[in-house]
Design a protein around this motif. Structure first.
Motif, mmCIF file in Angstrom:
data_model
loop_
_atom_site.group_PDB
_atom_site.id
_atom_site.type_symbol
_atom_site.label_atom_id
_atom_site.label_comp_id
_atom_site.label_asym_id
_atom_site.label_seq_id
_atom_site.Cartn_x
_atom_site.Cartn_y
_atom_site.Cartn_z
ATOM 1 N N LEU A 169 -1.155 55.044 27.767
ATOM 2 C CA LEU A 169 -2.201 54.454 26.923
ATOM 3 C C LEU A 169 -1.796 53.032 26.529
ATOM 4 N N ASN A 170 -2.755 52.122 26.603
ATOM 5 C CA ASN A 170 -2.453 50.725 26.276
ATOM 6 C C ASN A 170 -2.933 50.371 24.866
ATOM 7 N N ASP A 171 -2.736 49.104 24.483
ATOM 8 C CA ASP A 171 -3.094 48.634 23.137
ATOM 9 C C ASP A 171 -4.541 48.942 22.777
ATOM 10 N N GLY A 192 -13.265 39.136 4.333
ATOM 11 C CA GLY A 192 -12.130 40.048 4.429
ATOM 12 C C GLY A 192 -12.313 41.168 5.434
ATOM 13 N N PHE A 193 -13.400 41.173 6.172
ATOM 14 C CA PHE A 193 -13.673 42.227 7.142
ATOM 15 C C PHE A 193 -13.418 41.687 8.541
ATOM 16 N N ALA A 194 -12.734 42.464 9.359
ATOM 17 C CA ALA A 194 -12.471 42.055 10.745
ATOM 18 C C ALA A 194 -13.362 42.873 11.673
ATOM 19 N N ARG A 195 -14.082 42.202 12.530
ATOM 20 C CA ARG A 195 -14.981 42.891 13.462
ATOM 21 C C ARG A 195 -14.204 43.533 14.601
ATOM 22 N N PHE A 196 -14.709 44.683 15.037
ATOM 23 C CA PHE A 196 -14.218 45.339 16.241
ATOM 24 C C PHE A 196 -15.472 45.727 17.012
ATOM 25 N N ASP A 197 -15.920 44.845 17.879
ATOM 26 C CA ASP A 197 -17.216 44.987 18.538
ATOM 27 C C ASP A 197 -17.152 45.837 19.803
ATOM 28 N N TYR A 198 -16.608 47.012 19.663
ATOM 29 C CA TYR A 198 -16.564 47.972 20.770
ATOM 30 C C TYR A 198 -17.189 49.261 20.273
ATOM 31 N N TYR A 235 -14.598 52.566 24.550
ATOM 32 C CA TYR A 235 -13.179 52.872 24.744
ATOM 33 C C TYR A 235 -12.653 52.209 26.019
ATOM 34 N N ASP A 236 -13.409 52.358 27.100
ATOM 35 C CA ASP A 236 -12.989 51.759 28.371
ATOM 36 C C ASP A 236 -12.971 50.235 28.304
ATOM 37 N N LEU A 237 -13.964 49.658 27.630
ATOM 38 C CA LEU A 237 -14.006 48.206 27.479
ATOM 39 C C LEU A 237 -12.836 47.709 26.621
ATOM 40 N N ALA A 238 -12.527 48.443 25.548
ATOM 41 C CA ALA A 238 -11.378 48.086 24.705
ATOM 42 C C ALA A 238 -10.084 48.189 25.499
ATOM 43 N N ALA A 239 -9.988 49.210 26.355
ATOM 44 C CA ALA A 239 -8.790 49.377 27.183
ATOM 45 C C ALA A 239 -8.580 48.164 28.086
ATOM 46 N N ALA A 240 -9.672 47.585 28.569
ATOM 47 C CA ALA A 240 -9.572 46.452 29.494
ATOM 48 C C ALA A 240 -9.382 45.114 28.785
ATOM 49 N N GLU A 241 -9.905 44.976 27.550
ATOM 50 C CA GLU A 241 -9.946 43.663 26.906
ATOM 51 C C GLU A 241 -9.025 43.474 25.702
ATOM 52 N N VAL A 242 -8.746 44.526 24.969
ATOM 53 C CA VAL A 242 -8.050 44.381 23.683
ATOM 54 C C VAL A 242 -6.539 44.390 23.889
ATOM 55 N N LYS A 243 -5.895 43.361 23.377
ATOM 56 C CA LYS A 243 -4.429 43.221 23.442
ATOM 57 C C LYS A 243 -3.902 42.958 22.032
ATOM 58 N N SER A 244 -2.677 43.306 21.797
ATOM 59 C CA SER A 244 -2.049 43.120 20.494
ATOM 60 C C SER A 244 -2.051 41.647 20.086
ATOM 61 N N ILE A 271 -5.341 52.752 22.196
ATOM 62 C CA ILE A 271 -4.784 53.271 20.937
ATOM 63 C C ILE A 271 -5.515 52.663 19.749
ATOM 64 N N TYR A 272 -5.798 51.361 19.803
ATOM 65 C CA TYR A 272 -6.510 50.695 18.701
ATOM 66 C C TYR A 272 -7.896 51.317 18.519
ATOM 67 N N HIS A 273 -8.603 51.564 19.599
ATOM 68 C CA HIS A 273 -9.928 52.184 19.536
ATOM 69 C C HIS A 273 -9.834 53.563 18.893
ATOM 70 N N THR A 274 -8.824 54.336 19.265
ATOM 71 C CA THR A 274 -8.667 55.693 18.726
ATOM 72 C C THR A 274 -8.319 55.665 17.249
ATOM 73 N N ILE A 275 -7.441 54.754 16.839
ATOM 74 C CA ILE A 275 -7.113 54.653 15.413
ATOM 75 C C ILE A 275 -8.344 54.220 14.621
#
Length: 192
Positions: free
Chosen positions: A151-153, A69-75, A82-91, A156-160
């Motif tokens: 700000l992209n997906d 039930g756990f979802a990884r966020f490997d950033y 943050y910069d890597l998430a900005a480049a790679e993470v999409k909705s 914002i996802y990294h900040t939340i």
């Protein structure tokens, strides 16, 4: 007088019989139902355990495993992550009216107290004297220096997920899917 003595002795005998027989529960078989509910066999988490090399019962999960039930966020929780998430993470959610409406409800519950109902950084918490977050449509990001409306997906996802400045992490309050719904609504607020 003899009648009173006989009556008194009778009452004493009856009282003694009741008291003695009340201590003996004839309906009890002496058996326990599920005795391991009272005295369990498994060791407690804080007890010593000779089975493991370090002697602890409570062990850490093996490296690289993911709990159910756990979802990884490997950033990483830093600027590089943050910069890597900005480049790679999409909705991952489809742009639908239902997701948008659910994102609005979640935003109103979790985000609007600080960011305001229209994302202008004028929420109730700010009205009580706390520092205002930047406006989604007119403000500048404290992290990138750029406009908040850009700000992209991933950003914002990294900040939340990790929080920023006075904003704490919302990872325990919002599931990954709920975060994406909030992001969908935040993108709407960036255009106001």
């Amino acid at each position: 007088m003899n009648k009173f003595r006989i009556l008194g002795a009778s009452v004493m005998v009856v009282a003694a019989t009741v008291m003695i027989s009340s201590c003996d529960n004839k309906r009890s078989t002496g058996w326990e139902y599920a005795p391991n509910m009272y005295r369990h066999l498994a060791p407690d988490a804080d007890q010593e355990n000779k089975v493991f090399a370090d002697g602890k019962t409570a062990q850490l999960p093996p490296d690289g495993t993911t709990p159910v039930g756990f979802a990884r966020f490997d950033y990483a929780k830093n600027r590089d992550g943050y910069d890597l998430a900005a480049a790679e993470v999409k909705s991952i959610l489809p742009q639908s009216k239902e997701n948008f409406e659910e994102g609005k409800v979640l935003y109103m519950h979790f985000c609007s107290p600080c960011h305001g109902e229209t994302g202008q950084g004028d929420g109730l918490v700010v009205q009580h004297g706390y520092g205002a977050p930047p406006s989604y449509s007119k403000g500048n990001s404290s992290r990138t220096g750029g406009s908040m409306k850009d700000l992209n997906d991933g950003q914002i996802y990294h900040t939340i997920t990790y929080g920023l400045n006075s904003m704490g992490s919302y990872a325990s309050q919002l599931s990954p899917e709920e975060r994406w719904k909030v992001i969908m609504y935040v993108h709407h607020l960036q255009t106001l």
